[in-house]
Design an enzyme around this catalytic site. Structure first.
Site, PDB file in Angstrom:
ATOM      1  N   GLU A 109      -6.147   6.931  -0.924  1.00 37.39           N
ATOM      2  CA  GLU A 109      -6.050   5.777  -0.036  1.00 37.39           C
ATOM      3  C   GLU A 109      -6.768   4.574  -0.625  1.00 37.39           C
ATOM      4  O   GLU A 109      -6.279   3.442  -0.555  1.00 37.39           O
ATOM      5  CB  GLU A 109      -6.619   6.124   1.341  1.00 37.39           C
ATOM      6  CG  GLU A 109      -5.808   7.154   2.115  1.00 37.39           C
ATOM      7  CD  GLU A 109      -4.374   6.725   2.341  1.00 37.39           C
ATOM      8  OE1 GLU A 109      -4.108   5.509   2.452  1.00 37.39           O
ATOM      9  OE2 GLU A 109      -3.498   7.611   2.400  1.00 37.39           O
ATOM     10  N   HIS A 169       1.760   4.389  -3.136  1.00 36.98           N
ATOM     11  CA  HIS A 169       1.740   5.855  -3.057  1.00 36.98           C
ATOM     12  C   HIS A 169       2.954   6.437  -3.786  1.00 36.98           C
ATOM     13  O   HIS A 169       2.855   7.455  -4.472  1.00 36.98           O
ATOM     14  CB  HIS A 169       1.763   6.319  -1.602  1.00 36.98           C
ATOM     15  CG  HIS A 169       0.459   6.173  -0.883  1.00 36.98           C
ATOM     16  ND1 HIS A 169      -0.733   6.581  -1.419  1.00 36.98           N
ATOM     17  CD2 HIS A 169       0.167   5.689   0.354  1.00 36.98           C
ATOM     18  CE1 HIS A 169      -1.714   6.348  -0.556  1.00 36.98           C
ATOM     19  NE2 HIS A 169      -1.191   5.804   0.527  1.00 36.98           N
ATOM     20  N   HIS A 201       0.838  -1.201   0.000  1.00 35.65           N
ATOM     21  CA  HIS A 201       0.000   0.000   0.000  1.00 35.65           C
ATOM     22  C   HIS A 201       0.878   1.258   0.000  1.00 35.65           C
ATOM     23  O   HIS A 201       0.646   2.188  -0.788  1.00 35.65           O
ATOM     24  CB  HIS A 201      -0.902  -0.029   1.234  1.00 35.65           C
ATOM     25  CG  HIS A 201      -1.660   1.235   1.491  1.00 35.65           C
ATOM     26  ND1 HIS A 201      -3.006   1.384   1.221  1.00 35.65           N
ATOM     27  CD2 HIS A 201      -1.260   2.439   2.007  1.00 35.65           C
ATOM     28  CE1 HIS A 201      -3.393   2.603   1.546  1.00 35.65           C
ATOM     29  NE2 HIS A 201      -2.353   3.256   2.035  1.00 35.65           N
ATOM     30  N   GLU A 202       1.867   1.288   0.867  1.00 29.42           N
ATOM     31  CA  GLU A 202       2.727   2.475   0.959  1.00 29.42           C
ATOM     32  C   GLU A 202       3.556   2.666  -0.308  1.00 29.42           C
ATOM     33  O   GLU A 202       3.735   3.790  -0.788  1.00 29.42           O
ATOM     34  CB  GLU A 202       3.636   2.377   2.192  1.00 29.42           C
ATOM     35  CG  GLU A 202       2.906   2.382   3.519  1.00 29.42           C
ATOM     36  CD  GLU A 202       2.005   3.589   3.688  1.00 29.42           C
ATOM     37  OE1 GLU A 202       2.352   4.677   3.182  1.00 29.42           O
ATOM     38  OE2 GLU A 202       0.941   3.442   4.317  1.00 29.42           O
TER      39      GLU A 202
END
Length: 305
Positions: free
Chosen positions: A214, A144, A140-141
């Site tokens: 997100e 980004h 997930h990070e």
């Protein structure tokens, strides 16, 4: 450099529109600065200096505020191994790996581009998650970073920061500056009004973009790893554990909510969800459930449950 994270046209469009609208606000804001300071040179130097400070040093500011430190492979071999595996899978350059000595389970990515990125996890997160769950959070990070939305959020927040500072400056100048003539008072009132409007509009635009990014990161991470249920498990566990941490221990972290895997609020928002940096836990889990069904994950081994 293109990564193997799934591109997100919706995120790209939203980032472009947000930056365009904030650019229009920026023009109005600079005009207000010129009225207040009466110097083109001073305005350019001030704005440029603060932009460079926020954009180029945002990673160091966030790391310092969250007590993060860079860790080498010898100290956290399992963490480095997960990051190495994800970077190989996604074709991203390896970011700097850092750890924050906080019990609050969370993670964040920062940095102006993929070559200057930092991924930081808290010791609280490392203690609570299984290796597969940690992989989901780190995917997930890293998404980004791949989507470049970390840099966009950093640039976008710059305008709000400056506008907020101008409001404070004008307020205290008016409060402690002694007696002023009527024209000066009108100018100060106008500057405060414009700056407050700019701050409010930039605040809302950034929050709307942040909530979508997100969801985009959850989606990209789930598709990259092929295990959305594991990410859902990590999200549920982290959100539940944060809710049990005393509010006083979360206050310092809340300034960086826009960068976190899940916000340090300690509760699911009610009406304030419209001003939140993140979508609700229910929205995120619903999306991951749909992706799981699309991938037929129930038929695959290793599902968290």
């Amino acid at each position: 450099m293109r990564s193997r994270f799934r591109s997100d046209r919706g995120l790209t469009v939203r980032m472009t529109v947000t930056m365009f609208l904030l650019g229009l606000l920026y023009v109005a804001f600079v005009a207000a600065l010129i009225v207040l300071l009466k110097s083109w040179l001073l305005v350019v130097v001030l704005v440029a200096a603060m932009f460079v400070a926020q954009f180029w040093f945002s990673d160091r500011i966030a790391m310092f505020a969250m007590r993060g430190r860079v860790v080498e492979r010898e100290e956290y071999p399992e963490l480095h191994a997960v990051v190495d595996r994800l970077c190989a899978l996604s074709d991203l350059p390896k970011p700097v790996v850092a750890v924050s000595d906080l019990d609050m389970p969370n993670a964040f990515a920062t940095g102006r581009n993929a070559d200057n990125a930092v991924v930081c996890v808290t010791t609280g997160l490392l203690r609570r998650l299984e290796p597969a769950e940690l992989e989901g959070v780190l995917a997930h990070e890293l998404s980004h970073v791949a989507h470049k939305d970390v840099a966009v959020i950093t640039i976008a927040s710059f305008l709000g920061v400056i506008a907020g500072l101008i409001v404070r400056f004008a307020f205290y100048s008016q409060l402690f500056g002694g007696r002023r003539d009527q024209n000066t008072a009108v100018v100060f009132a106008a500057v405060m009004g414009v700056s407050a409007a700019v701050y409010a509009l930039s605040f809302l635009l950034i929050r709307a973009l942040s909530r979508y990014r997100e969801l985009a990161a959850d989606r990209a991470a789930a598709l990259l790893t092929g295990r959305p249920s594991v990410l859902a498990s990590a999200l549920t566990k982290v959100s539940g554990d944060i809710a049990r941490i005393p509010t006083k221990d979360l206050r310092t972290a809340q300034a960086f909510n826009a960068f976190y895997f899940t916000p340090a609020t300690g509760k699911e928002p009610g009406i304030e969800r419209y001003f939140s940096t993140h979508p609700s836990l229910e929205q995120r889990l619903d999306q991951l459930g749909r992706i799981s069904a699309e991938l037929g994950e129930a038929a695959t081994p290793g599902k968290a449950g």
